[in-house]
Design an enzyme around this catalytic site. Structure first.
Site, PDB file in Angstrom:
ATOM      1  N   THR A   1       0.899  -1.156   0.000  1.00 30.01           N
ATOM      2  CA  THR A   1       0.000   0.000   0.000  1.00 30.01           C
ATOM      3  C   THR A   1       0.936   1.203   0.000  1.00 30.01           C
ATOM      4  O   THR A   1       2.031   1.120   0.582  1.00 30.01           O
ATOM      5  CB  THR A   1      -0.912   0.058   1.236  1.00 30.01           C
ATOM      6  OG1 THR A   1      -0.103   0.125   2.412  1.00 30.01           O
ATOM      7  CG2 THR A   1      -1.835  -1.168   1.332  1.00 30.01           C
ATOM      8  N   HIS A   2       0.561   2.259  -0.655  1.00 33.79           N
ATOM      9  CA  HIS A   2       1.448   3.428  -0.818  1.00 33.79           C
ATOM     10  C   HIS A   2       2.773   3.026  -1.447  1.00 33.79           C
ATOM     11  O   HIS A   2       3.798   3.671  -1.200  1.00 33.79           O
ATOM     12  CB  HIS A   2       1.702   4.123   0.526  1.00 33.79           C
ATOM     13  CG  HIS A   2       0.460   4.364   1.329  1.00 33.79           C
ATOM     14  ND1 HIS A   2      -0.302   5.497   1.195  1.00 33.79           N
ATOM     15  CD2 HIS A   2      -0.172   3.583   2.247  1.00 33.79           C
ATOM     16  CE1 HIS A   2      -1.353   5.409   2.014  1.00 33.79           C
ATOM     17  NE2 HIS A   2      -1.300   4.255   2.661  1.00 33.79           N
TER      18      HIS A   2
ATOM     19  N   SER B   1      19.366  -1.315 -25.275  1.00 36.72           N
ATOM     20  CA  SER B   1      19.661   0.094 -25.470  1.00 36.72           C
ATOM     21  C   SER B   1      20.749   0.222 -26.543  1.00 36.72           C
ATOM     22  O   SER B   1      21.622  -0.639 -26.649  1.00 36.72           O
ATOM     23  CB  SER B   1      20.141   0.705 -24.155  1.00 36.72           C
ATOM     24  OG  SER B   1      20.940   1.835 -24.407  1.00 36.72           O
TER      25      SER B   1
ATOM     26  N   LYS C   1      21.435  -3.016 -20.617  1.00 37.66           N
ATOM     27  CA  LYS C   1      20.008  -2.773 -20.388  1.00 37.66           C
ATOM     28  C   LYS C   1      19.080  -3.726 -21.117  1.00 37.66           C
ATOM     29  O   LYS C   1      19.374  -4.205 -22.204  1.00 37.66           O
ATOM     30  CB  LYS C   1      19.674  -1.324 -20.789  1.00 37.66           C
ATOM     31  CG  LYS C   1      20.398  -0.335 -19.892  1.00 37.66           C
ATOM     32  CD  LYS C   1      19.687   0.975 -19.816  1.00 37.66           C
ATOM     33  CE  LYS C   1      18.372   0.835 -19.051  1.00 37.66           C
ATOM     34  NZ  LYS C   1      17.697   2.129 -18.967  1.00 37.66           N
TER      35      LYS C   1
ATOM     36  N   GLU D   1       5.858  -0.546 -21.266  1.00 31.19           N
ATOM     37  CA  GLU D   1       5.783   0.922 -21.279  1.00 31.19           C
ATOM     38  C   GLU D   1       4.782   1.411 -22.320  1.00 31.19           C
ATOM     39  O   GLU D   1       4.077   2.399 -22.109  1.00 31.19           O
ATOM     40  CB  GLU D   1       7.171   1.506 -21.570  1.00 31.19           C
ATOM     41  CG  GLU D   1       8.146   1.282 -20.430  1.00 31.19           C
ATOM     42  CD  GLU D   1       9.561   1.647 -20.851  1.00 31.19           C
ATOM     43  OE1 GLU D   1      10.011   2.746 -20.519  1.00 31.19           O
ATOM     44  OE2 GLU D   1      10.209   0.824 -21.524  1.00 31.19           O
TER      45      GLU D   1
ATOM     46  N   TYR E   1     -28.457  14.495 -38.175  1.00 32.47           N
ATOM     47  CA  TYR E   1     -27.079  14.280 -38.579  1.00 32.47           C
ATOM     48  C   TYR E   1     -26.357  15.605 -38.814  1.00 32.47           C
ATOM     49  O   TYR E   1     -26.933  16.569 -39.331  1.00 32.47           O
ATOM     50  CB  TYR E   1     -27.033  13.443 -39.871  1.00 32.47           C
ATOM     51  CG  TYR E   1     -25.624  13.233 -40.397  1.00 32.47           C
ATOM     52  CD1 TYR E   1     -24.825  12.216 -39.890  1.00 32.47           C
ATOM     53  CD2 TYR E   1     -25.078  14.079 -41.370  1.00 32.47           C
ATOM     54  CE1 TYR E   1     -23.522  12.040 -40.351  1.00 32.47           C
ATOM     55  CE2 TYR E   1     -23.782  13.901 -41.836  1.00 32.47           C
ATOM     56  CZ  TYR E   1     -23.010  12.888 -41.326  1.00 32.47           C
ATOM     57  OH  TYR E   1     -21.735  12.716 -41.764  1.00 32.47           O
TER      58      TYR E   1
ATOM     59  N   GLN F   1     -18.746  12.712 -38.734  1.00 34.43           N
ATOM     60  CA  GLN F   1     -17.743  11.942 -39.471  1.00 34.43           C
ATOM     61  C   GLN F   1     -16.456  11.818 -38.639  1.00 34.43           C
ATOM     62  O   GLN F   1     -15.637  10.934 -38.881  1.00 34.43           O
ATOM     63  CB  GLN F   1     -17.461  12.640 -40.810  1.00 34.43           C
ATOM     64  CG  GLN F   1     -16.457  11.933 -41.675  1.00 34.43           C
ATOM     65  CD  GLN F   1     -16.488  12.442 -43.108  1.00 34.43           C
ATOM     66  OE1 GLN F   1     -17.395  12.121 -43.872  1.00 34.43           O
ATOM     67  NE2 GLN F   1     -15.524  13.267 -43.479  1.00 34.43           N
TER      68      GLN F   1
END
Ligand code: ARG
Length: 466
Positions: free
Chosen positions: A156-157, A278, A284, A291, A318, A323
């Site tokens: 939590t937190h 990377s 890396k 992401e 309409y 559109q």
């Protein structure tokens, strides 16, 4: 040249900029299957009602089938001068079958036509998303079953709070995606009425049978008000809203994967299949897919906002503003589909580091609540007092730089003399987790039960679909 579809009163063609702002074929060609399906249902109804001859209807239907083949095979030439998918198909139809092609549009307008196409498209997409979400749920539930005993910190937190199991954590997402599916299905239920036959806005003087076309297109019934048929896009808004909530759920797990795969956490690893290197830092392994799932939530929620703003204050019926409904909807729903697929792939790919997660599960005095509960249960202490006593014990342990289970019994008794050796049984993370047997709790037995229940339900669904 004036527009050959509606240019009867027009002496000249559109300004270049007019064509540029007006044209939608570049994106609404995605509706081609639905457009042809809608037209075939319409023409069959016109013939049965005696509005078209059977010969004309047959010629038109054959022409549409030919166009279907041309578009599917990539040989169809889309023309920007013909504005949109409806005109592109109708114009080609007339090329193929001659002036009879012009009879297809009897008792119909592009306004009800596009409303049908778009509804069918959104409905088809909902069904695809539902199947994809079921697959994601299965991946999560199967991984959860395999890791029902794998202990990890519950947060939590974003601070270690109490030990939980990885299976329990994954099952939380199974529940969320279950609600995502039910929201999509709910949108589908309300969406499933046919606008076809509303014509431009007021209905038509031809003796059409809207019930027949509704049934042919697998709608539950025709919509009851022709103005409503052509002027609302709430079905897309509801679907985008459900899609947005789903994307938010996905973004939260994506963020956890990003965190968990950092060397600092190192709770799970992803293979080369879902990471990238990377260009400069050889050490890396970046969780790009996670992401991007996190990032794409932005454009999905953005699409919902865009369409809400387009519809705001729009007078009936309409307006060409509408559109603008397609691009954000297409983009959001295909982005969501990609995110679900990527997430399903990552769930199946990820390798948890059980030892590492367990080690951190015990850190940060995560069994302090178990200690307080023991004081309540064994010494009949009111919980609030047990909380204070436990806080003092945590203080003693922290001052010595020790975990709670490394304190001596004498050190504990200096804080609360009635504590006995038995207390150590609840200070280990395994005991902590196993004791949380309340319904929905993190005990491995509970997690296994929930995971099996879901897998069975998903099997049942799959069997029902054949
Ligand atoms: N391309 C148009 C759209 O997507 C089709 C409907 C056009 N209707 C009209 N009255 N101009 O909304």
């Amino acid at each position: 040249m004036s527009n050959k579809m509606w240019g009867g009163r027009y002496a000249t063609g559109p300004a270049a900029i007019m064509e540029e702002i007006n044209v939608s074929i570049d994106f609404d060609k995605a509706l081609w299957r639905q457009d042809i399906r809608g037209s075939k249902a319409h023409v069959a109804m016109l013939a049965r009602q005696g509005i078209l001859t059977t010969a004309d209807a047959a010629a038109i239907t054959d022409g549409l089938t030919q166009i279907e083949g041309e578009i599917a095979s990539g040989s169809f030439t889309f023309s920007r001068a013909l504005e949109d998918i409806h005109f592109n198909i109708e114009s080609r139809l007339t090329e193929i079958v001659g002036p009879t092609g012009g009879r297809l549009h009897t008792a119909r307008s592009r306004n009800d036509q596009v409303a049908v196409d778009f509804r069918l498209y959104v409905r088809d997409t909902i069904d695809e998303l539902d199947a994809q979400l079921a697959d994601l749920q299965r991946a999560l539930a199967e991984t959860a079953l395999a890791h029902a005993d794998t202990i990890m910190p519950g947060f939590t937190h974003l601070q270690s709070a109490q030990p939980v199991t990885l299976g329990h954590h994954l099952m939380a997402y199974v529940e969320m995606h279950g609600r995502d599916r039910s929201r999509l299905m709910d949108a589908r239920r309300r969406l499933n009425e046919s606008p076809l036959g509303a014509a431009a806005l007021a209905g038509t003087s031809f003796p059409i049978d809207r019930h027949m076309t509704a049934a042919a297109l697998d709608f539950d019934r025709p919509m009851a008000n022709s103005l409503d048929c052509v002027s609302d896009r709430d079905f897309a808004l509801e679907t985008l809203s459900a899609a947005s909530i789903c994307a938010i759920h996905l973004s939260r797990f994506a963020e956890e994967i990003v965190l968990w795969t950092t060397p600092q956490f190192a709770f799970v690893s992803l293979s080369d299949a879902f990471t990238s290197g990377s260009s400069i830092m050889p050490q890396k392994r970046n969780p790009d897919a996670a992401e991007l799932v996190r990032g794409k939530a932005g454009r999905i929620v953005g699409a919902l906002n865009a369409l809400l703003m387009t519809m705001k204050g729009l007078p009936l019926a309409y307006g060409k503003d509408m559109q603008e409904d397609k691009e954000p909807t297409f983009d959001a729903l295909s982005s969501l589909s990609l995110c679900i697929a990527a997430m399903t792939g990552m769930v199946r790919d990820m390798k948890p580091d059980d030892a590492r997660m367990k080690q951190w599960a015990g850190a940060g005095y995560s069994t302090a609540t178990d200690l307080a509960d023991w004081l309540v249960r064994t010494l009949d202490m009111p919980f609030r007092e047990a909380h204070h006593v436990t806080a003092r014990l945590v203080g003693v342990a922290a001052a010595k730089g020790l975990d709670l289970d490394r304190l001596g019994l004498d050190e504990m008794q200096a804080v609360e003399p009635r504590i006995t050796q038995d207390v150590f049984a609840v200070l280990g993370v395994e005991n902590s987790v196993a004791s949380r047997m309340s319904y929905g709790g993190t005990a491995p037995e509970q997690v296994r039960r929930q995971a099996r229940r879901w897998i069975e339900a998903l099997d049942g669904e799959a069997a029902a679909q054949g």
